[in-house]
Motif scaffolding. Structure first.
Motif, PDB file in Angstrom:
ATOM      1  N   SER A  28       0.988  -0.905   0.097  1.00 45.76           N
ATOM      2  CA  SER A  28       0.028  -0.092   0.145  1.00 45.76           C
ATOM      3  C   SER A  28       0.856   1.504  -0.189  1.00 45.76           C
ATOM      4  O   SER A  28       2.304   1.487   0.969  1.00 45.76           O
ATOM      5  CB  SER A  28      -0.966   0.194   1.203  1.00 45.76           C
ATOM      6  N   VAL A  29       0.581   2.432  -1.153  1.00 48.65           N
ATOM      7  CA  VAL A  29       0.985   3.507  -0.841  1.00 48.65           C
ATOM      8  C   VAL A  29       0.173   4.392  -0.225  1.00 48.65           C
ATOM      9  O   VAL A  29      -0.122   5.100  -0.598  1.00 48.65           O
ATOM     10  CB  VAL A  29       1.499   3.967  -2.441  1.00 48.65           C
ATOM     11  N   PRO A  30       0.203   5.457   1.137  1.00 48.77           N
ATOM     12  CA  PRO A  30      -0.836   6.534   1.754  1.00 48.77           C
ATOM     13  C   PRO A  30       0.098   7.045   0.951  1.00 48.77           C
ATOM     14  O   PRO A  30       1.172   7.982   1.460  1.00 48.77           O
ATOM     15  CB  PRO A  30       0.086   5.445   2.830  1.00 48.77           C
ATOM     16  N   ALA A  44       3.782   1.953  -8.498  1.00 51.49           N
ATOM     17  CA  ALA A  44       3.367   1.316  -6.906  1.00 51.49           C
ATOM     18  C   ALA A  44       2.131   1.372  -6.503  1.00 51.49           C
ATOM     19  O   ALA A  44       1.160   0.253  -6.374  1.00 51.49           O
ATOM     20  CB  ALA A  44       4.594   1.590  -5.981  1.00 51.49           C
ATOM     21  N   TYR A  45       1.199   2.647  -6.780  1.00 49.05           N
ATOM     22  CA  TYR A  45       0.196   2.870  -5.772  1.00 49.05           C
ATOM     23  C   TYR A  45      -0.981   2.192  -6.599  1.00 49.05           C
ATOM     24  O   TYR A  45      -1.833   1.561  -6.792  1.00 49.05           O
ATOM     25  CB  TYR A  45      -0.158   4.120  -6.107  1.00 49.05           C
ATOM     26  N   ARG A  46      -0.429   2.295  -8.351  1.00 47.65           N
ATOM     27  CA  ARG A  46      -1.680   1.922  -9.330  1.00 47.65           C
ATOM     28  C   ARG A  46      -1.093   1.004  -9.575  1.00 47.65           C
ATOM     29  O   ARG A  46      -2.929  -0.037  -9.690  1.00 47.65           O
ATOM     30  CB  ARG A  46      -1.246   2.689 -11.144  1.00 47.65           C
ATOM     31  N   SER A  47      -0.263   0.277  -9.279  1.00 49.95           N
ATOM     32  CA  SER A  47      -0.838  -1.851  -9.502  1.00 49.95           C
ATOM     33  C   SER A  47      -0.550  -2.655  -8.330  1.00 49.95           C
ATOM     34  O   SER A  47      -0.609  -3.695  -8.560  1.00 49.95           O
ATOM     35  CB  SER A  47       1.085  -1.606 -10.369  1.00 49.95           C
ATOM     36  N   THR A  48       0.044  -2.157  -6.858  1.00 49.21           N
ATOM     37  CA  THR A  48      -0.123  -2.598  -6.191  1.00 49.21           C
ATOM     38  C   THR A  48      -1.045  -2.057  -4.805  1.00 49.21           C
ATOM     39  O   THR A  48      -0.940  -3.402  -3.422  1.00 49.21           O
ATOM     40  CB  THR A  48       1.392  -3.493  -5.419  1.00 49.21           C
ATOM     41  N   SER A  49      -1.406  -1.394  -4.981  1.00 46.13           N
ATOM     42  CA  SER A  49      -2.150  -0.398  -3.487  1.00 46.13           C
ATOM     43  C   SER A  49      -3.872  -0.406  -4.037  1.00 46.13           C
ATOM     44  O   SER A  49      -4.585  -0.020  -4.996  1.00 46.13           O
ATOM     45  CB  SER A  49      -1.546   0.552  -3.516  1.00 46.13           C
ATOM     46  N   PRO A  50      -4.388  -0.460  -2.621  1.00 39.55           N
ATOM     47  CA  PRO A  50      -5.806  -0.007  -2.629  1.00 39.55           C
ATOM     48  C   PRO A  50      -5.861   1.280  -2.859  1.00 39.55           C
ATOM     49  O   PRO A  50      -5.262   2.330  -2.735  1.00 39.55           O
ATOM     50  CB  PRO A  50      -6.693  -0.319  -1.636  1.00 39.55           C
ATOM     51  N   GLU A  51      -6.973   1.578  -4.550  1.00 38.72           N
ATOM     52  CA  GLU A  51      -7.011   2.889  -4.836  1.00 38.72           C
ATOM     53  C   GLU A  51      -7.420   3.728  -3.241  1.00 38.72           C
ATOM     54  O   GLU A  51      -7.301   5.086  -3.769  1.00 38.72           O
ATOM     55  CB  GLU A  51      -8.519   3.033  -5.480  1.00 38.72           C
TER      56      GLU A  51
END
Length: 453
Positions: A199-201, A248-255
């Protein structure tokens, strides 16, 4: 008897204006006097104590210590008010403008630089000498010092490391990532069936976007503050880092992580919904509380590097400080309670309230059998060792070259986080967004009177 509250009006001296870049007016003319003790040296008065230990054993510990101090000093009342870190910055900055500040409080290292600049704190050299100057890390004391005086005392330390799910990696046949490229591949491979790889916060009300970008930039041998004190968001390393976290946000993180703060981010890992996360040893107690069945499936590793075999770097170390406020009219009582919190036996109990999460601020405590005698510290000895090795390598973000007013602005104003939003939501070109954010930060630095050039 002491009492705990959410917040209450604080007596104090309203302080005059000093520019902070957010157009928030701070003060520079401290008002408090000496302690409220009587002529015979006894302690008396009400000590308002703000701290950030908002839940669990740490909050309970502070309640107990306040009660014990009041038993020893019947004429002293301690009022405890708790604030989560994202709320704390607003509380003390607005409090400075209105004179509603505490007598004693926790802080963050970046906060302390601004507090010192506003002449809001009193020196604590006497308290440090009584506890033992040689017991503290010189680097930790330096973060809260100016002109040869220490205005803050670290109460514990921790460092950011990479946490991962050992079971998920083992089931997928994936080795623990050592580089950013390996992490990207591993996180993508583990993003499935309701589990996010990483997740990318990027919530603008917290500093998590700045934290993640700082990791990447530091691994390239750079800093978010350049040598001349200006923001560094447009170097090749910084631009690569922005692109890395956007992908990373686009590929592995919740929206929804676009709006996450630190607790939102950590909760995902606590619940077993992310394979990787960056945090300190507080993740141990977090997982134990939320998903105790996963406790045997988490471990820590050093922060990723550009290439395997490169030296480890600090990334971010937090030496959480305690401060006494200039506007206090019970400075003597506040200092006495502060000293009371460092009694060895009680202090070790405090550290054990979140074992592995709070590392000792004093080296002799780290080596003591009493501190080492803890089931969690023993069980997670390898992960704790990773954190201990990272602590002396890092500093607070923006403090790599010593205390800097820019550091607090960099991590409190949401500029980096809004930059990420611009790229992700508006489709702004990375360099264009970075240049705009860099300009905004430099303008804030100059408005605050930071040293540049």
């Amino acid at each position: 008897m002491h009492r705990s509250t959410v917040s209450r009006p604080r007596r104090g001296v309203a302080l005059g204006a000093s520019a902070l870049a957010t157009a928030l007016v701070l003060s520079a003319c401290g008002g408090g006097g000496g302690g409220g003790g009587s002529d015979d040296g006894s302690l008396s008065g009400e000590v308002v104590f703000w701290h950030s230990f908002t839940q669990g054993p740490r909050a309970d510990y502070m309640e107990r210590m306040a009660a014990e101090f009041e038993d020893a000093h019947p004429d002293v009342d301690i009022t405890i008010e708790t604030f989560a870190w994202p709320e704390f910055y607003t509380m003390w900055t607005t409090g400075l403008a209105t004179g509603q500040v505490p007598d004693l409080s926790t802080a963050l290292p970046n906060h302390v630089v601004e507090m010192i600049g506003a002449e809001a704190l009193v020196p604590l050299d006497d308290v440090i000498e009584e506890i033992g100057h040689e017991r503290f890390s010189e680097a930790a004391l330096t973060e809260g010092s100016k002109d040869g005086h220490a205005y803050a005392i670290p109460i514990y330390s921790h460092a950011q490391v990479m946490w991962y799910r050992t079971d998920l990696l083992e089931d997928a046949g994936i080795a623990v990532p050592e580089t950013w490229e390996e992490l990207a591949h591993a996180a993508a491979a583990l993003t499935e069936d309701g589990t996010y790889g990483l997740s990318v916060p990027l919530g603008a009300n917290d500093m998590m976007g700045s934290r993640f970008l700082n990791f990447y930039v530091q691994s390239a041998g750079e800093r978010l503050l350049a040598d001349d004190g200006r923001a560094n968001l447009t170097s090749e390393a910084a631009l690569e880092g922005i692109d890395y976290w956007v992908e990373a946000y686009r590929s592995t993180s919740p929206e929804g992580s676009l709006n996450y703060d630190v607790l939102d981010q950590a909760t995902l890992f606590y619940q077993g919904r992310t394979a990787f996360d960056f945090n300190s040893g507080f993740h141990i107690s977090g997982v134990e509380g939320a998903s105790p069945d996963l406790l045997g499936d988490i471990a820590a590793a050093p922060l990723p590097r550009m290439a395997a075999g490169e030296p480890h770097y600090g990334g971010e170390t937090s030496n959480i400080p305690m401060v006494v406020w200039e506007a206090s009219d019970v400075q003597e009582e506040a200092k006495a309670f502060l000293r009371f919190l460092y009694n060895d036996e009680d202090y070790i109990e405090f550290l054990h309230s979140v074992p592995g999460g709070m590392l000792p601020a004093m080296s002799d405590i780290s080596d003591s059998p009493e501190y080492q005698d803890n089931d969690v510290i023993e069980e997670f000895s390898e992960s704790v060792a990773v954190i201990e090795e990272a602590v002396p390598l890092g500093t607070a973000i923006g403090m790599e070259q010593g205390p800097a007013l820019q550091a607090g602005i960099l991590t409190s104003q949401g500029v980096v986080e809004r930059m990420f939003h611009s790229v992700i939501l508006d489709g702004t070109d990375t360099r264009e967004a970075a240049e705009a954010a860099e300009r905004e930060l430099n303008e804030l630095f100059e408005a605050a009177g930071a040293e540049i050039g």
